[in-house]
Design a protein around this motif. Structure first.
Motif, mmCIF file in Angstrom:
data_model
loop_
_atom_site.group_PDB
_atom_site.id
_atom_site.type_symbol
_atom_site.label_atom_id
_atom_site.label_comp_id
_atom_site.label_asym_id
_atom_site.label_seq_id
_atom_site.Cartn_x
_atom_site.Cartn_y
_atom_site.Cartn_z
ATOM 1 N N GLY A 125 0.801 -1.212 0.000
ATOM 2 C CA GLY A 125 0.000 0.000 0.000
ATOM 3 C C GLY A 125 0.836 1.264 0.000
ATOM 4 O O GLY A 125 0.326 2.349 -0.288
ATOM 5 N N LEU A 126 2.121 1.134 0.318
ATOM 6 C CA LEU A 126 3.038 2.273 0.349
ATOM 7 C C LEU A 126 4.031 2.218 -0.812
ATOM 8 O O LEU A 126 5.137 2.756 -0.719
ATOM 9 C CB LEU A 126 3.805 2.301 1.684
ATOM 10 C CG LEU A 126 2.947 2.348 2.949
ATOM 11 C CD1 LEU A 126 3.843 2.474 4.180
ATOM 12 C CD2 LEU A 126 1.946 3.500 2.910
ATOM 13 N N ARG A 162 -5.137 6.168 0.794
ATOM 14 C CA ARG A 162 -4.428 6.557 -0.419
ATOM 15 C C ARG A 162 -5.297 6.145 -1.605
ATOM 16 O O ARG A 162 -5.635 4.969 -1.743
ATOM 17 C CB ARG A 162 -3.066 5.858 -0.498
ATOM 18 C CG ARG A 162 -2.257 6.199 -1.741
ATOM 19 C CD ARG A 162 -0.978 5.383 -1.775
ATOM 20 N NE ARG A 162 -0.088 5.812 -2.837
ATOM 21 C CZ ARG A 162 1.077 5.225 -3.148
ATOM 22 N NH1 ARG A 162 1.488 4.176 -2.430
ATOM 23 N NH2 ARG A 162 1.818 5.674 -4.129
ATOM 24 N N VAL A 167 -4.551 2.534 3.924
ATOM 25 C CA VAL A 167 -3.154 2.090 3.940
ATOM 26 C C VAL A 167 -2.602 1.991 5.360
ATOM 27 O O VAL A 167 -1.503 1.482 5.568
ATOM 28 C CB VAL A 167 -2.249 3.027 3.102
ATOM 29 C CG1 VAL A 167 -2.619 2.953 1.633
ATOM 30 C CG2 VAL A 167 -2.320 4.459 3.612
#
Length: 360
Positions: A125-126, A162, A167
């Motif tokens: 997610g990052l 996000r 996230v």
């Protein structure tokens, strides 16, 4: 009830609110907020880019992360360093205090609690993309305490999204002290700016997931799995010129010490802090030795000895003058494909009590 005040032109931009069409809809990522609101002297270090009050104790905040941060970054730059989530939450709590509740700029914000955990997608997610990462934080305030019309404490919880997908989530707690109250907290007879204590030696950078010795915050100590905290007031990310003479060491330094201690335990395997909780019990004086101790904990994926699994819990304790001044529990996940010699690793946030300055 909080009093919403405009500070330095950073009141919410006139708009009809998210999800409602209109010519004045607010762009939460158009510009950074005032540096004063998040206690940063460099615009490049300001992560919060907009805010709106959505209720008496609810806020919507925008944040933006650069593609590559100068200090908080992972090897290969394929994913953002999750510790950026802690710094984002720190800045969000400060902004809510100043812009949402009218905390004067000469008052001190003291960090009592700071924590985060990644969302269902985990580190994916990052993922770093071509454009800067734009986030939305849905913040709710709890345990809000006012005295004589002034905020004295609050706890914020944030859901972080996000592109509309979760996230992560986080929590932070603040106490607000007047200049006189902060002086009393520091203790009678303390000098205004005690020189930070720097061990002559530092742990080899490659052992704690760093590339440069100047970024290492641990010095060698006599006991196993223990180190001396190294507080370099000239460090551009962990200290800030806006607070040139801090009475106590900043909370993000504690997080960095915990992540480096956890990485040292797991070397040569690289771990990334995906879940962090930190408790600040007492202020850490800059001019006296502080010992950082780390121990592996048994977790659901680690086996009885706390090692060899996909998730690696570590408990880090900071001790000064014989007292535990801060505790960090973090879970590090493997950084698949990352080399063992450069970049960061495990980190921290917090439960409650007397805390550390949020500024810097």
């Amino acid at each position: 009830m909080p009093v919403f005040t405009a500070i330095d032109g950073d009141a919410p931009f006139p708009h009809t609110g998210p999800g409602h069409p209109g010519p004045h809809r607010y762009d939460f990522h158009e510009r950074t907020v005032s540096r004063q609101l998040v206690h940063r002297s460099s615009v490049a270090e300001v992560l919060i880019t907009g805010w709106q009050s959505t209720g008496p104790y609810d806020f919507l905040l925008g944040a933006q992360w650069p593609r590559v941060h100068g200090f908080y970054r992972l090897p290969g730059d394929r994913h953002h360093d999750p510790v950026l989530m802690a710094e984002t939450l720190r800045q969000a709590a400060l902004l809510v205090g100043h812009a949402g509740f009218g905390v004067p700029h000469d008052h001190h914000a003291v960090l009592d609690e700071l924590g985060y955990t990644l969302g269902p997608a985990g580190l994916d997610g990052l993922a770093v993309r071509a454009a800067p990462t734009e986030l939305m934080l849905r913040v709710t305030c709890h345990d809000v305490r006012m005295r004589h019309g002034r905020l004295v404490a609050l706890r914020v919880q944030a859901e972080i999204e996000r592109d509309g997908r979760p996230v992560g989530r986080g929590v932070g707690g603040l106490r607000i002290l007047s200049p006189a109250a902060y002086d009393r907290l520091r203790g009678p007879g303390r000098p205004a700016a005690p020189p930070p204590r720097l061990p002559e030696q530092v742990v080899a950078p490659e052992l704690v997931g760093r590339q440069q010795a100047s970024d290492v915050v641990l010095g060698p100590a006599l006991m196993p799995d223990s180190w001396l905290l190294r507080a370099d007031a000239g460090h551009p990310a962990l200290f800030d010129p806006m607070d040139p003479a801090p009475g106590h060491l900043p909370g993000m330094l504690v997080l960095e010490a915990a992540r480096q201690a956890a990485q040292r335990l797991h070397h040569p395997d690289r771990v990334v802090p995906v879940d962090v909780v930190t408790s600040f019990h007492d202020p850490i004086a800059p001019d006296r030795p502080c010992v950082v101790r780390a121990v592996r904990e048994v977790g659901p994926d680690t086996g009885q000895d706390g090692g060899g699994g996909r998730r690696a819990p570590v408990r880090v304790v900071l001790v000064q003058d014989g007292r535990t001044v801060a505790e960090v529990r973090l879970i590090g996940a493997p950084a698949d494909g990352a080399p063992a010699d450069g970049g960061p690793s495990a980190a921290a946030p917090a439960p409650t009590r007397r805390g550390l300055p949020l500024a810097s």
